[in-house]
Design an enzyme around this catalytic site. Structure first.
Site, PDB file in Angstrom:
ATOM      1  N   HIS A  64       4.500   6.703  13.708  1.00  0.00           N
ATOM      2  CA  HIS A  64       4.400   8.099  13.284  1.00  0.00           C
ATOM      3  C   HIS A  64       5.733   8.833  13.348  1.00  0.00           C
ATOM      4  O   HIS A  64       6.015   9.691  12.502  1.00  0.00           O
ATOM      5  CB  HIS A  64       3.314   8.808  14.099  1.00  0.00           C
ATOM      6  CG  HIS A  64       1.942   8.270  13.830  1.00  0.00           C
ATOM      7  ND1 HIS A  64       1.261   7.473  14.731  1.00  0.00           N
ATOM      8  CD2 HIS A  64       1.148   8.375  12.742  1.00  0.00           C
ATOM      9  CE1 HIS A  64       0.097   7.129  14.206  1.00  0.00           C
ATOM     10  NE2 HIS A  64       0.001   7.658  13.006  1.00  0.00           N
ATOM     11  N   ASP A  88      -6.329  10.253  11.890  1.00  0.00           N
ATOM     12  CA  ASP A  88      -6.259  10.221  13.355  1.00  0.00           C
ATOM     13  C   ASP A  88      -5.447  11.379  13.918  1.00  0.00           C
ATOM     14  O   ASP A  88      -5.505  11.664  15.111  1.00  0.00           O
ATOM     15  CB  ASP A  88      -5.697   8.893  13.856  1.00  0.00           C
ATOM     16  CG  ASP A  88      -4.309   8.569  13.311  1.00  0.00           C
ATOM     17  OD1 ASP A  88      -3.404   9.413  13.454  1.00  0.00           O
ATOM     18  OD2 ASP A  88      -4.129   7.478  12.755  1.00  0.00           O
ATOM     19  N   GLY A 141      -7.176  10.872  -2.470  1.00  0.00           N
ATOM     20  CA  GLY A 141      -5.759  11.193  -2.586  1.00  0.00           C
ATOM     21  C   GLY A 141      -5.254  11.194  -4.010  1.00  0.00           C
ATOM     22  O   GLY A 141      -4.459  12.059  -4.406  1.00  0.00           O
ATOM     23  N   ASP A 158       0.026   8.022   4.422  1.00  0.00           N
ATOM     24  CA  ASP A 158      -0.374   7.241   5.598  1.00  0.00           C
ATOM     25  C   ASP A 158      -1.581   6.403   5.207  1.00  0.00           C
ATOM     26  O   ASP A 158      -2.690   6.600   5.702  1.00  0.00           O
ATOM     27  CB  ASP A 158      -0.689   8.191   6.756  1.00  0.00           C
ATOM     28  CG  ASP A 158      -1.001   7.454   8.048  1.00  0.00           C
ATOM     29  OD1 ASP A 158      -0.731   6.242   8.123  1.00  0.00           O
ATOM     30  OD2 ASP A 158      -1.527   8.094   8.975  1.00  0.00           O
ATOM     31  N   CYS A 159      -1.361   5.474   4.296  1.00  0.00           N
ATOM     32  CA  CYS A 159      -2.443   4.726   3.684  1.00  0.00           C
ATOM     33  C   CYS A 159      -2.770   3.465   4.479  1.00  0.00           C
ATOM     34  O   CYS A 159      -1.956   2.971   5.248  1.00  0.00           O
ATOM     35  CB  CYS A 159      -2.075   4.346   2.247  1.00  0.00           C
ATOM     36  SG  CYS A 159      -0.401   3.658   2.096  1.00  0.00           S
TER      37      CYS A 159
END
Length: 288
Positions: A64, A88, A141, A158-159
């Site tokens: 991240h 998340d 998306g 963030d796939c």
């Protein structure tokens, strides 16, 4: 003593990894995917979708931090950020640390992911869902980037891997939509797999992105959770200079930001764009 249960990742047929399961916290098949969160003594809480590890408490900070701070500090003055996926909350957590960002939009296809992550992965989001700059959109998306009237300075995809629901986020339709809603000089980044084992994914993304952006490349980070070596991140922009900024420029921006990171630093930033020769050769051999 009874033998602990094991959870085996199913991403690859001939090899892989397993985790000892100390305790299953959540397991449910949603409308879109099979989702499980369990505890492991070495990696803390582990989340997997459709048999593939997505994140662990032990090393999520590497992924991240690199997905957010590299594009945001390279851009230098990003005000509006779009996150595709990221249910998340950890990507959101890292973006909120940039005080100059004015709005953060997150598009997640599955509302169930957001709700259970708030409950079962609280360290990931660390309260970032309550940031006043944050807006959550439950949508596909591809549909969002092709329909929205909003524009963004940085887009972070963030796939999941390009199978199941995540497959659409590796298509030309998605990349074209991202170009459509990206401000001039903006940056698009995306998770692009472990290049040693998933090299075709990087080649395919590079080929497709090159139709829409003048500067397309990759940067990398070593993340233990993702089996097979170095994780690759796609990079695309029309500002060719941003990928080649000096460590001194990044250092000045990093110090001004006040960020305190566990993995990312300015030297890592510039070094991350150095690619192994086998990947350079594979990309160079593709027809233009």
């Amino acid at each position: 003593m009874a033998e602990k249960k094991q959870w085996h990742e199913t991403l690859h047929d001939q090899f892989g990894q397993y985790f000892a399961v100390d305790n299953v916290l959540y397991h449910e098949k949603t409308d879109h995917q099979d989702l499980i969160i369990f505890e492991n003594a070495a990696f803390g809480r582990v989340m997997a979708l459709d048999g593939v590890v997505q994140t662990t408490e032990r090393d999520e900070f590497i992924y991240h931090e690199m997905m957010t701070h590299v594009p945001l500090l390279a851009h230098g003055h990003a005000k509006h950020v779009l996150i595709i996926g990221g249910g998340d909350g950890a990507m959101l957590r890292e973006v909120t640390r940039h005080k100059n960002v004015e709005s953060i939009t997150m598009v997640e296809i599955d509302a169930g992911v957001v709700s259970f992550c708030r409950q079962y992965l609280p360290n990931h989001n660390a309260g970032s869902y309550d940031d006043p700059r944050f807006q959550l959109v439950i949508d596909d998306g591809v549909n969002f980037v092709n329909q929205t009237s909003q524009t963004f300075d940085v887009i972070i995809s963030d796939c999941t891997d390009p199978i199941g629901p995540g497959e659409s986020l590796f298509t030309s339709a998605f990349y074209e939509g991202c170009k459509r809603c990206l401000n001039p000089g903006g940056i698009f980044v995306a998770q692009n797999g472990v290049c040693f084992l998933q090299q075709e994914e990087a080649i395919d993304s590079h080929r497709k992105l090159s139709h829409y952006f003048s500067d397309v490349g990759f940067y990398q980070a070593a993340i233990p959770t993702y089996y097979g070596g170095i994780m690759t991140f796609a990079w695309a922009t029309d500002n060719d200079a941003l990928r080649h900024l000096s460590t001194e420029i990044i250092q000045a921006r990093f110090l001004a930001s006040g960020l305190k990171c566990r993995y990312y630093n300015p030297a890592i930033h510039t070094a991350a764009f150095a690619l192994p020769q086998y990947l350079q050769d594979a990309l160079a051999s593709q027809p233009s």
